[in-house]
Motif scaffolding. Sequence first.
Motif, PDB file in Angstrom:
ATOM      1  N   MET A   1      -8.163  73.455  13.936  1.00 46.34           N
ATOM      2  CA  MET A   1      -7.870  73.586  15.122  1.00 46.34           C
ATOM      3  C   MET A   1      -8.147  72.103  15.913  1.00 46.34           C
ATOM      4  N   LYS A   2      -7.397  71.296  16.531  1.00 45.65           N
ATOM      5  CA  LYS A   2      -7.575  70.209  17.284  1.00 45.65           C
ATOM      6  C   LYS A   2      -8.267  70.382  18.192  1.00 45.65           C
ATOM      7  N   GLN A   3      -9.107  69.500  18.544  1.00 44.69           N
ATOM      8  CA  GLN A   3      -9.929  69.546  20.048  1.00 44.69           C
ATOM      9  C   GLN A   3      -8.601  69.361  21.296  1.00 44.69           C
ATOM     10  N   ALA A   4      -8.780  70.422  22.131  1.00 44.33           N
ATOM     11  CA  ALA A   4      -7.722  70.324  23.291  1.00 44.33           C
ATOM     12  C   ALA A   4      -7.919  69.211  24.075  1.00 44.33           C
ATOM     13  N   ARG A   5      -6.660  68.799  24.439  1.00 45.68           N
ATOM     14  CA  ARG A   5      -6.420  67.659  25.381  1.00 45.68           C
ATOM     15  C   ARG A   5      -5.810  67.972  26.618  1.00 45.68           C
ATOM     16  N   THR A   6      -6.103  67.626  27.739  1.00 46.13           N
ATOM     17  CA  THR A   6      -5.367  67.610  29.115  1.00 46.13           C
ATOM     18  C   THR A   6      -4.006  66.889  28.802  1.00 46.13           C
ATOM     19  N   LEU A   7      -2.946  67.720  29.018  1.00 42.48           N
ATOM     20  CA  LEU A   7      -1.408  66.818  29.083  1.00 42.48           C
ATOM     21  C   LEU A   7      -1.536  65.681  30.168  1.00 42.48           C
ATOM     22  N   PRO A   8      -0.838  64.542  29.879  1.00 47.50           N
ATOM     23  CA  PRO A   8      -0.949  63.332  30.663  1.00 47.50           C
ATOM     24  C   PRO A   8       0.498  63.853  31.594  1.00 47.50           C
ATOM     25  N   ARG A   9       0.476  62.705  32.679  1.00 46.12           N
ATOM     26  CA  ARG A   9       1.419  63.087  33.595  1.00 46.12           C
ATOM     27  C   ARG A   9       2.767  62.696  33.047  1.00 46.12           C
ATOM     28  N   THR A  10       2.860  61.874  32.050  1.00 49.14           N
ATOM     29  CA  THR A  10       4.090  61.338  31.479  1.00 49.14           C
ATOM     30  C   THR A  10       4.837  62.552  30.514  1.00 49.14           C
ATOM     31  N   PHE A  11       3.885  63.684  30.398  1.00 49.52           N
ATOM     32  CA  PHE A  11       4.648  64.645  29.793  1.00 49.52           C
ATOM     33  C   PHE A  11       5.851  65.204  30.729  1.00 49.52           C
ATOM     34  N   TYR A  12       5.369  65.448  31.975  1.00 46.95           N
ATOM     35  CA  TYR A  12       6.032  66.006  32.896  1.00 46.95           C
ATOM     36  C   TYR A  12       6.862  65.251  33.511  1.00 46.95           C
ATOM     37  N   LEU A  13       7.200  64.081  33.086  1.00 46.22           N
ATOM     38  CA  LEU A  13       8.196  62.956  33.705  1.00 46.22           C
ATOM     39  C   LEU A  13       9.544  63.061  33.082  1.00 46.22           C
ATOM     40  N   ARG A  14      10.087  64.266  32.929  1.00 48.85           N
ATOM     41  CA  ARG A  14      11.303  64.605  32.153  1.00 48.85           C
ATOM     42  C   ARG A  14      11.883  65.718  32.923  1.00 48.85           C
ATOM     43  N   SER A  15      13.172  66.049  32.464  1.00 46.35           N
ATOM     44  CA  SER A  15      13.974  67.196  32.873  1.00 46.35           C
ATOM     45  C   SER A  15      13.176  68.149  32.809  1.00 46.35           C
ATOM     46  N   PRO A  16      13.460  69.337  33.788  1.00 50.05           N
ATOM     47  CA  PRO A  16      12.775  70.749  33.631  1.00 50.05           C
ATOM     48  C   PRO A  16      12.931  71.613  32.203  1.00 50.05           C
ATOM     49  N   ASP A  17      14.007  71.518  31.842  1.00 50.44           N
ATOM     50  CA  ASP A  17      14.413  72.200  30.707  1.00 50.44           C
ATOM     51  C   ASP A  17      13.691  71.820  29.644  1.00 50.44           C
ATOM     52  N   ILE A  18      13.307  70.429  29.503  1.00 56.94           N
ATOM     53  CA  ILE A  18      12.870  69.972  28.087  1.00 56.94           C
ATOM     54  C   ILE A  18      11.330  70.151  28.504  1.00 56.94           C
ATOM     55  N   VAL A  19      10.765  69.928  29.634  1.00 53.73           N
ATOM     56  CA  VAL A  19       9.340  70.153  29.974  1.00 53.73           C
ATOM     57  C   VAL A  19       9.115  71.811  29.671  1.00 53.73           C
ATOM     58  N   ALA A  20       9.911  72.632  29.980  1.00 57.75           N
ATOM     59  CA  ALA A  20       9.854  73.949  29.898  1.00 57.75           C
ATOM     60  C   ALA A  20       9.580  74.522  28.462  1.00 57.75           C
ATOM     61  N   ARG A  21      10.495  73.837  27.634  1.00 62.25           N
ATOM     62  CA  ARG A  21      10.284  74.057  26.038  1.00 62.25           C
ATOM     63  C   ARG A  21       9.158  73.689  25.536  1.00 62.25           C
ATOM     64  N   ASP A  22       8.636  72.389  25.959  1.00 57.63           N
ATOM     65  CA  ASP A  22       7.694  71.861  25.326  1.00 57.63           C
ATOM     66  C   ASP A  22       6.241  72.619  25.976  1.00 57.63           C
ATOM     67  N   LEU A  23       6.380  73.326  26.969  1.00 56.04           N
ATOM     68  CA  LEU A  23       5.221  73.931  27.454  1.00 56.04           C
ATOM     69  C   LEU A  23       4.673  75.223  26.696  1.00 56.04           C
ATOM     70  N   LEU A  24       5.693  75.585  26.069  1.00 55.50           N
ATOM     71  CA  LEU A  24       5.722  76.898  25.293  1.00 55.50           C
ATOM     72  C   LEU A  24       4.384  76.655  24.373  1.00 55.50           C
ATOM     73  N   GLY A  25       3.292  77.377  23.973  1.00 63.03           N
ATOM     74  CA  GLY A  25       2.276  77.253  23.108  1.00 63.03           C
ATOM     75  C   GLY A  25       1.042  76.282  23.652  1.00 63.03           C
ATOM     76  N   LYS A  26       1.233  75.867  24.797  1.00 56.62           N
ATOM     77  CA  LYS A  26       0.129  74.959  25.504  1.00 56.62           C
ATOM     78  C   LYS A  26      -0.626  75.990  26.164  1.00 56.62           C
ATOM     79  N   LEU A  27      -1.902  75.570  26.520  1.00 56.11           N
ATOM     80  CA  LEU A  27      -2.746  76.486  26.820  1.00 56.11           C
ATOM     81  C   LEU A  27      -2.745  76.148  28.547  1.00 56.11           C
ATOM     82  N   LEU A  28      -3.073  77.297  29.353  1.00 59.59           N
ATOM     83  CA  LEU A  28      -3.358  76.950  30.733  1.00 59.59           C
ATOM     84  C   LEU A  28      -4.638  77.501  31.142  1.00 59.59           C
ATOM     85  N   VAL A  29      -5.379  76.465  31.594  1.00 59.22           N
ATOM     86  CA  VAL A  29      -6.811  76.712  31.932  1.00 59.22           C
ATOM     87  C   VAL A  29      -7.235  76.773  33.381  1.00 59.22           C
ATOM     88  N   ARG A  30      -7.873  77.933  33.789  1.00 57.17           N
ATOM     89  CA  ARG A  30      -8.483  77.765  35.183  1.00 57.17           C
ATOM     90  C   ARG A  30      -9.776  77.803  35.154  1.00 57.17           C
TER      91      ARG A  30
END
Length: 200
Positions: A1-30
């Motif tokens: 497993m790769k070391q986790a990294r925080t997603l950069p702002r550029t990740f979200y600088l796209r259409s919501p449907d594209i961002v939504a699909r790409d968020l699947l499998g990512k980790l939400l950390v609180r």
Amino acid sequence: MKQARTLPRTFYLRSPDIVARDLLGKLLVRRLDGELLTGRIVEVEAYFGLGDPAAHSASGKTARNEVIFGPPGFAYVYFIYGMHYCLNISCEPEGQAGCVLLRALEPVGGLETMARLRGLAPHAKPRLLTSGPGRLCQALGITRAIHNALDVTDAESGLQVEEDGFFAGSIMATPRIGIRKAAERPLRFLLEGNRFVSGG
């Protein structure tokens, strides 16, 4: 497993449907009192700007929804039915509304604390913790007062989305649920076969 990294702002600088699909499998950390409450994102919904009747931004910018008109990569938290918080992340360039609603997580770390925050027994079934947008926020202690407008791309933030190299696999698209307007649009995305997605 790769070391986790925080997603950069550029990740979200796209259409919501594209961002939504790409968020699947990512980790939400609180981060909560020194503990990490972590869940893998398994279900999301995309919401657009003025042209999306189901979006909070449909009637224009207000004090309530201004986060989704701002820069991408910020938490937009709202209260619904007088009892539940829901967590979204802003997308698109600043000034153009768009966001992704996080609907369900597969719990990964901090499960006993999640159960306590949900008012459940310490070893409650994991599916009861974060399957659904309201449960998700309750299990992670997410509220509008604390988390609205929080920068999820900041490595020091109490709420982040991380990439750890997980392969999402097959993604299914369905109509959004729990809404009346534009309900037919296939903008709900989930990891096919995952048992932690919400009902409907």
